[in-house]
Design a protein around this motif. Sequence first.
Motif, PDB file in Angstrom:
ATOM      1  N   ALA A  32       0.831  -1.214   0.051  1.00 11.45           N
ATOM      2  CA  ALA A  32      -0.001   0.053  -0.102  1.00 11.45           C
ATOM      3  C   ALA A  32       0.829   1.158   0.078  1.00 11.45           C
ATOM      4  O   ALA A  32       0.619   2.259  -0.614  1.00 11.45           O
ATOM      5  CB  ALA A  32      -0.893   0.027   1.226  1.00 11.45           C
ATOM      6  N   GLY A  33       2.033   1.199   0.740  1.00  8.65           N
ATOM      7  CA  GLY A  33       3.184   2.306   0.666  1.00  8.65           C
ATOM      8  C   GLY A  33       3.683   2.507  -0.672  1.00  8.65           C
ATOM      9  O   GLY A  33       3.633   3.361  -0.987  1.00  8.65           O
ATOM     10  N   ILE A  34       3.902   1.416  -1.351  1.00  6.10           N
ATOM     11  CA  ILE A  34       4.385   1.588  -2.594  1.00  6.10           C
ATOM     12  C   ILE A  34       3.689   2.185  -3.498  1.00  6.10           C
ATOM     13  O   ILE A  34       3.927   3.114  -4.329  1.00  6.10           O
ATOM     14  CB  ILE A  34       4.992   0.335  -3.143  1.00  6.10           C
ATOM     15  CG1 ILE A  34       6.020  -0.596  -2.177  1.00  6.10           C
ATOM     16  CG2 ILE A  34       5.498   0.015  -4.673  1.00  6.10           C
ATOM     17  CD1 ILE A  34       6.349  -1.953  -2.481  1.00  6.10           C
ATOM     18  N   ILE A  35       2.207   1.761  -3.601  1.00  6.31           N
ATOM     19  CA  ILE A  35       1.245   2.326  -4.260  1.00  6.31           C
ATOM     20  C   ILE A  35       0.974   3.812  -4.034  1.00  6.31           C
ATOM     21  O   ILE A  35       0.930   4.592  -5.190  1.00  6.31           O
ATOM     22  CB  ILE A  35       0.025   1.416  -4.214  1.00  6.31           C
ATOM     23  CG1 ILE A  35       0.255   0.060  -4.881  1.00  6.31           C
ATOM     24  CG2 ILE A  35      -0.997   1.968  -4.976  1.00  6.31           C
ATOM     25  CD1 ILE A  35      -1.014  -0.766  -4.623  1.00  6.31           C
ATOM     26  N   LEU A  36       0.940   4.412  -2.931  1.00  8.22           N
ATOM     27  CA  LEU A  36       0.950   5.735  -2.555  1.00  8.22           C
ATOM     28  C   LEU A  36       2.016   6.329  -3.222  1.00  8.22           C
ATOM     29  O   LEU A  36       1.897   7.363  -3.903  1.00  8.22           O
ATOM     30  CB  LEU A  36       0.642   5.803  -1.112  1.00  8.22           C
ATOM     31  CG  LEU A  36       0.661   7.155  -0.579  1.00  8.22           C
ATOM     32  CD1 LEU A  36      -0.312   7.971  -0.745  1.00  8.22           C
ATOM     33  CD2 LEU A  36       0.912   7.105   1.044  1.00  8.22           C
ATOM     34  N   ILE A  37       3.380   5.979  -2.936  1.00  6.16           N
ATOM     35  CA  ILE A  37       4.268   6.708  -3.381  1.00  6.16           C
ATOM     36  C   ILE A  37       4.328   6.788  -4.879  1.00  6.16           C
ATOM     37  O   ILE A  37       4.646   7.744  -5.567  1.00  6.16           O
ATOM     38  CB  ILE A  37       5.754   6.002  -2.725  1.00  6.16           C
ATOM     39  CG1 ILE A  37       5.894   6.230  -1.245  1.00  6.16           C
ATOM     40  CG2 ILE A  37       6.949   6.560  -3.528  1.00  6.16           C
ATOM     41  CD1 ILE A  37       6.819   5.219  -0.776  1.00  6.16           C
TER      42      ILE A  37
ATOM     43  N   LEU B  35       9.782  -3.549   4.151  1.00  8.68           N
ATOM     44  CA  LEU B  35      10.401  -2.390   3.230  1.00  8.68           C
ATOM     45  C   LEU B  35       9.953  -1.064   3.845  1.00  8.68           C
ATOM     46  O   LEU B  35      10.254   0.026   3.282  1.00  8.68           O
ATOM     47  CB  LEU B  35       9.174  -2.560   1.992  1.00  8.68           C
ATOM     48  CG  LEU B  35       9.817  -3.472   0.884  1.00  8.68           C
ATOM     49  CD1 LEU B  35       8.550  -3.784   0.080  1.00  8.68           C
ATOM     50  CD2 LEU B  35      10.926  -3.048   0.187  1.00  8.68           C
ATOM     51  N   SER B  36       9.360  -0.991   5.160  1.00  7.80           N
ATOM     52  CA  SER B  36       9.025   0.329   5.597  1.00  7.80           C
ATOM     53  C   SER B  36      10.248   1.401   5.619  1.00  7.80           C
ATOM     54  O   SER B  36       9.904   2.443   5.585  1.00  7.80           O
ATOM     55  CB  SER B  36       8.063   0.267   7.008  1.00  7.80           C
ATOM     56  OG  SER B  36       8.975  -0.640   7.899  1.00  7.80           O
ATOM     57  N   ALA B  37      11.138   0.968   6.168  1.00  6.76           N
ATOM     58  CA  ALA B  37      12.360   2.041   6.416  1.00  6.76           C
ATOM     59  C   ALA B  37      12.716   2.386   4.901  1.00  6.76           C
ATOM     60  O   ALA B  37      12.888   3.745   4.856  1.00  6.76           O
ATOM     61  CB  ALA B  37      13.481   1.459   7.007  1.00  6.76           C
ATOM     62  N   LEU B  38      12.833   1.620   4.033  1.00  2.00           N
ATOM     63  CA  LEU B  38      13.510   1.913   2.724  1.00  2.00           C
ATOM     64  C   LEU B  38      12.249   3.134   1.999  1.00  2.00           C
ATOM     65  O   LEU B  38      12.570   3.969   1.625  1.00  2.00           O
ATOM     66  CB  LEU B  38      13.573   1.015   2.096  1.00  2.00           C
ATOM     67  CG  LEU B  38      13.825   0.750   0.362  1.00  2.00           C
ATOM     68  CD1 LEU B  38      14.404  -0.617  -0.153  1.00  2.00           C
ATOM     69  CD2 LEU B  38      12.631   0.936  -0.491  1.00  2.00           C
TER      70      LEU B  38
ATOM     71  N   ALA C 231      13.975   2.234  12.735  1.00  2.00           N
ATOM     72  CA  ALA C 231      14.175   2.024  11.099  1.00  2.00           C
ATOM     73  C   ALA C 231      13.787   2.903  10.329  1.00  2.00           C
ATOM     74  O   ALA C 231      14.093   3.386   9.251  1.00  2.00           O
ATOM     75  CB  ALA C 231      13.819   0.562  10.790  1.00  2.00           C
ATOM     76  N   HIS C 232      12.297   3.342  10.776  1.00  2.00           N
ATOM     77  CA  HIS C 232      11.778   4.453   9.850  1.00  2.00           C
ATOM     78  C   HIS C 232      12.492   5.778   9.961  1.00  2.00           C
ATOM     79  O   HIS C 232      12.675   6.381   8.955  1.00  2.00           O
ATOM     80  CB  HIS C 232      10.097   4.580  10.566  1.00  2.00           C
ATOM     81  CG  HIS C 232       9.422   3.575  10.430  1.00  2.00           C
ATOM     82  ND1 HIS C 232       8.107   3.475  11.294  1.00  2.00           N
ATOM     83  CD2 HIS C 232       9.463   2.472   9.876  1.00  2.00           C
ATOM     84  CE1 HIS C 232       7.553   2.166  10.910  1.00  2.00           C
ATOM     85  NE2 HIS C 232       8.355   1.579  10.030  1.00  2.00           N
TER      86      HIS C 232
END
Length: 195
Positions: A66-71, A112-115, A170-171
Amino acid sequence: MVNLPIQPRYILPPLCLMVLSALFALFSLNDSLEFNRQLIEQGQVWRLISSQYVHTNWAHLGLNCAGIILIWALHAEHTKPLVYGAHTIVLATWCGICIYYFCPDIEIYTGLSALLHGVIVWGAIKDITVGMKTGWLLFFGIWAKILFEQLEGPSAQVSELIASNVAIDAHLIGAIGGVLLAIPLIFKLIKKRQA
């Protein structure tokens, strides 16, 4: 009307990132790829990078997708496929190394959240450099989220959903990596304003 970046050059890089992570989950590769401090100290240094692409469970992967899609929706037009790939590899390396050296209490880490925090910070700075006022809102919004996490601790609901502690440090590391990655953009903006 929303104008999404649906050309293949914009869709393929984030899609590849999601597919890669999904394949790692499908083949249950966590034991071989997760950040495991003890095994890294025994020489399995690839885990510093590979850990960024594996997840504790499908819900964890889903949140990161979901984060990838938002970005993608916000910033896909800012990068080319090779730049996207380079950013994710550089940020994965940065996050893994920094977690190892600056978060000694983290024994196991995945996700993947930190990245992604780094990618979205870079994107916000790119927005600012091209004159989008929303870039400032996004930039300060992500730092407000990180500050809130640092003060209040990780979300208990998210921890329960992903069956793991949320690595809020990590974030922070990822967001700092995004700023460092954006240094050339910042210098370009400064030169432009001085001209």
